[in-house]
Every structure is written in C-alpha cells, then in structure tokens.
Design a protein around this motif. Structure first.
Motif, short mmCIF file in Angstrom:
data_model
loop_
_atom_site.label_atom_id
_atom_site.label_comp_id
_atom_site.label_asym_id
_atom_site.label_seq_id
_atom_site.Cartn_x
_atom_site.Cartn_y
_atom_site.Cartn_z
N ALA A 54 10.68 -8.78 -5.14
CA ALA A 54 10.57 -7.33 -5.30
C ALA A 54 11.11 -6.69 -4.03
O ALA A 54 10.86 -7.19 -2.93
CB ALA A 54 9.12 -6.92 -5.53
N GLN A 75 6.48 -0.28 -4.79
CA GLN A 75 6.11 0.01 -6.18
C GLN A 75 6.51 -1.13 -7.11
O GLN A 75 5.73 -1.51 -8.00
CB GLN A 75 6.77 1.32 -6.64
CG GLN A 75 6.23 2.57 -5.96
CD GLN A 75 4.80 2.89 -6.42
OE1 GLN A 75 4.21 2.20 -7.24
NE2 GLN A 75 4.24 3.96 -5.86
N GLU A 76 7.70 -1.67 -6.90
CA GLU A 76 8.13 -2.81 -7.73
C GLU A 76 7.21 -4.00 -7.49
O GLU A 76 6.85 -4.73 -8.42
CB GLU A 76 9.58 -3.18 -7.39
CG GLU A 76 10.13 -4.32 -8.26
CD GLU A 76 11.52 -4.77 -7.85
OE1 GLU A 76 12.10 -5.59 -8.57
OE2 GLU A 76 12.02 -4.32 -6.78
N LEU A 99 4.00 -3.97 -6.57
CA LEU A 99 2.70 -3.75 -7.22
C LEU A 99 2.80 -3.99 -8.72
O LEU A 99 1.90 -4.57 -9.33
CB LEU A 99 2.21 -2.33 -6.94
CG LEU A 99 1.74 -2.05 -5.50
CD1 LEU A 99 1.46 -0.57 -5.31
CD2 LEU A 99 0.50 -2.87 -5.18
N SER A 100 3.90 -3.55 -9.32
CA SER A 100 4.10 -3.76 -10.75
C SER A 100 4.18 -5.25 -11.08
O SER A 100 3.59 -5.72 -12.06
CB SER A 100 5.37 -3.05 -11.21
OG SER A 100 5.62 -3.29 -12.58
N LEU A 101 4.89 -6.01 -10.24
CA LEU A 101 5.06 -7.45 -10.48
C LEU A 101 3.77 -8.22 -10.21
O LEU A 101 3.52 -9.25 -10.86
CB LEU A 101 6.21 -8.00 -9.64
CG LEU A 101 7.61 -7.60 -10.10
CD1 LEU A 101 8.66 -8.03 -9.10
CD2 LEU A 101 7.91 -8.22 -11.47
N ALA A 107 0.90 -7.25 -11.04
CA ALA A 107 0.14 -7.11 -12.28
C ALA A 107 0.75 -7.88 -13.43
O ALA A 107 0.03 -8.45 -14.26
CB ALA A 107 0.04 -5.62 -12.65
N SER A 108 2.09 -7.95 -13.49
CA SER A 108 2.73 -8.57 -14.65
C SER A 108 2.97 -10.06 -14.48
O SER A 108 2.85 -10.83 -15.43
CB SER A 108 4.07 -7.87 -14.94
OG SER A 108 4.95 -7.97 -13.84
N CYS A 121 1.38 -12.04 -12.08
CA CYS A 121 0.15 -12.72 -11.62
C CYS A 121 0.48 -13.93 -10.75
O CYS A 121 0.16 -15.07 -11.09
CB CYS A 121 -0.71 -13.15 -12.81
SG CYS A 121 -1.32 -11.78 -13.80
N LYS A 133 -4.23 -1.55 -2.21
CA LYS A 133 -4.12 -1.39 -3.66
C LYS A 133 -4.32 -2.74 -4.36
O LYS A 133 -5.01 -2.83 -5.39
CB LYS A 133 -2.77 -0.79 -4.03
CG LYS A 133 -2.65 0.70 -3.70
CD LYS A 133 -1.31 1.25 -4.14
CE LYS A 133 -1.22 2.75 -3.88
NZ LYS A 133 -2.14 3.52 -4.73
#
Length: 239
Positions: free
Chosen positions: A34, A38-39, A41-43, A45-46, A48, A69
């Motif tokens: 990433a 922001q990218e 944090l998204s990864l 979650a997706s 793991c 976060k």
C-alpha cells in the motif's frame, strides 16, 4: 515454513516497498503493498495480514494515526520501518500499539529476524497468563514462568516479587523493545508516576543478580530513552 504468512507493507516510496516485497517473497512470505495510509487501512481490513510493516512518514496520514486506527479493532503485529530516529518518535509509536521499531537504513537479516519474532508472539508463544508459556531460555538464563524459578547456569537466582514481574514481562516480550511506560503500567498499574527512577533502580538490581558483568549485559539491553529489550530466545543456537 509450514504456513505462508502474509505481510502488508505500507510505504509510499516505491523503491523501498518493492525492495522489501522482493526480499520477503524470496523468504517465503506473501506480500501486499500500500502506498498511502488510507489504502493501507483499507487493505488491513480486506487482506487481514499476519504482519504489518508501516512507514510513519506517509503523504496522507501520519503513521501514529494509522497505528491508533488499527488498534481500535485488531491486534495484528505492527512493525514500524521509519527514517525517524528521534527517541520520542519511537516511544510514541510503541506506546500507541506498535510491536517493534526499525530505523532506516536497515539490514535484511534484522528485518527478517524482527518478523520472525512478531510471528512467534502472534502464534501465542506468550500470553497474558504466563503459567502456560514455555520457559524462556537464552545462553544460560532460564525463566520458568509456571514455577517462578530463575536460574543462570543452573544457579538459582533470588528476585523480589517486583523484580520477577519486570523480568518476566520483558522475557514474555523477548526480541521486542518494551517502553518504560508499558513496563511500569504492567508492574505497578496505570496510575504509577511517570518518573522512571523506581524502574531504573529495580533494573539495576536485576542486572546485578543475573548478569556476569552488569556494565556489559547479555540479557537486559537498554534502548536509551525508549525502554528495554531482552534477546529473542528462539535466536539462541544452543536453546
């Protein structure tokens, strides 16, 4: 490596990110990159991931914000890989929930060793209940958590209850930098005064009891201005 561990690299400099990814891939890890906070944090979650490597100086979000976060919902190990070398940056990152901190430039051997340590902790070699943890053993030092017995070269070492609690906490986090604040809160509770004098006095007593030469320790290392570290016992070739 029986399991392929996944590592998320959050780093905006593509050359550094690519170098780390190639190094880890050659050593059997699955990597995802990433290039912004922001990218990342998204990864988290997706994808793991099993481990997160995080640069603090990202273009959109400060690394400390990202740590906070992530820690709102997951305990996934975070290893900070940053050019920031100031002690307060290290302390802040570790106190906010980072598991380890490596400064750039770094050696690949060091990075791989820190990752192996994080995986060992993630897999439950250490828990809050130390009675279920295997003994800590490193170059003659043995800490049996179930019996609270400490020996150096088979010689029994007598520690006070506070000294034992400090040493056991550091050993249960072996291979990682543990901040002064973390140690003091674990040993004396959340309302302990921030003055580290009581901790330093106890550490001096522990070193005097377990180190052959307290001035040149091999078990208890000081990370000046940050905290303390004990060697990862899995790195001991004779253990």
């Amino acid at each position: 490596m029986s399991k392929t561990y996944s590592i998320l690299i959050i780093e905006d400099e593509h050359n550094i990110s690519n170098f780390i990814a190639k190094t880890l891939s050659r050593n059997g890890y699955k990597t995802t990159c990433a290039y912004s906070g922001q990218e990342g944090l998204s990864l988290v979650a997706s994808v793991c991931p099993d481990i997160i490597l995080l640069d603090l100086g990202l273009p959109d979000l400060d690394g400390i914000t990202i740590i906070n976060k992530i820690r709102e919902w997951t305990a996934t190990p975070i290893i900070v890989v940053s050019a920031r070398i100031q002690e307060n940056d290290k302390v802040k990152a570790l106190d906010c929930g980072a598991d380890d901190y490596i400064t750039k430039p770094f050696g690949t051997a060091e990075l791989l060793a820190r990752i192996r340590t994080s995986i060992r902790h993630k897999n439950g070699s250490t828990t809050e209940n130390l009675s279920f943890v295997r003994p800590y053993e490193y170059e003659g030092l043995k800490i049996d958590f179930s019996s609270h017995l400490i020996t150096v070269d088979d010689k029994l070492i007598h520690l006070t209850p506070v000294e034992y609690k400090i040493l056991a906490y550091l050993a249960s986090n072996s291979g990682k930098v543990v901040t002064y604040t973390s140690i003091m809160k674990n040993v004396w509770g959340p309302y302990i005064d921030e003055d580290t004098k009581i901790l330093r006095v106890n550490m001096a007593n522990i070193r005097r009891k377990i180190e052959a030469n307290p001035a040149q320790p091999k078990y208890l290392f000081t990370e000046i201005g940050v905290g303390y570290r004990m060697p990862d016992d899995t790195s001991c070739p004779s253990c």
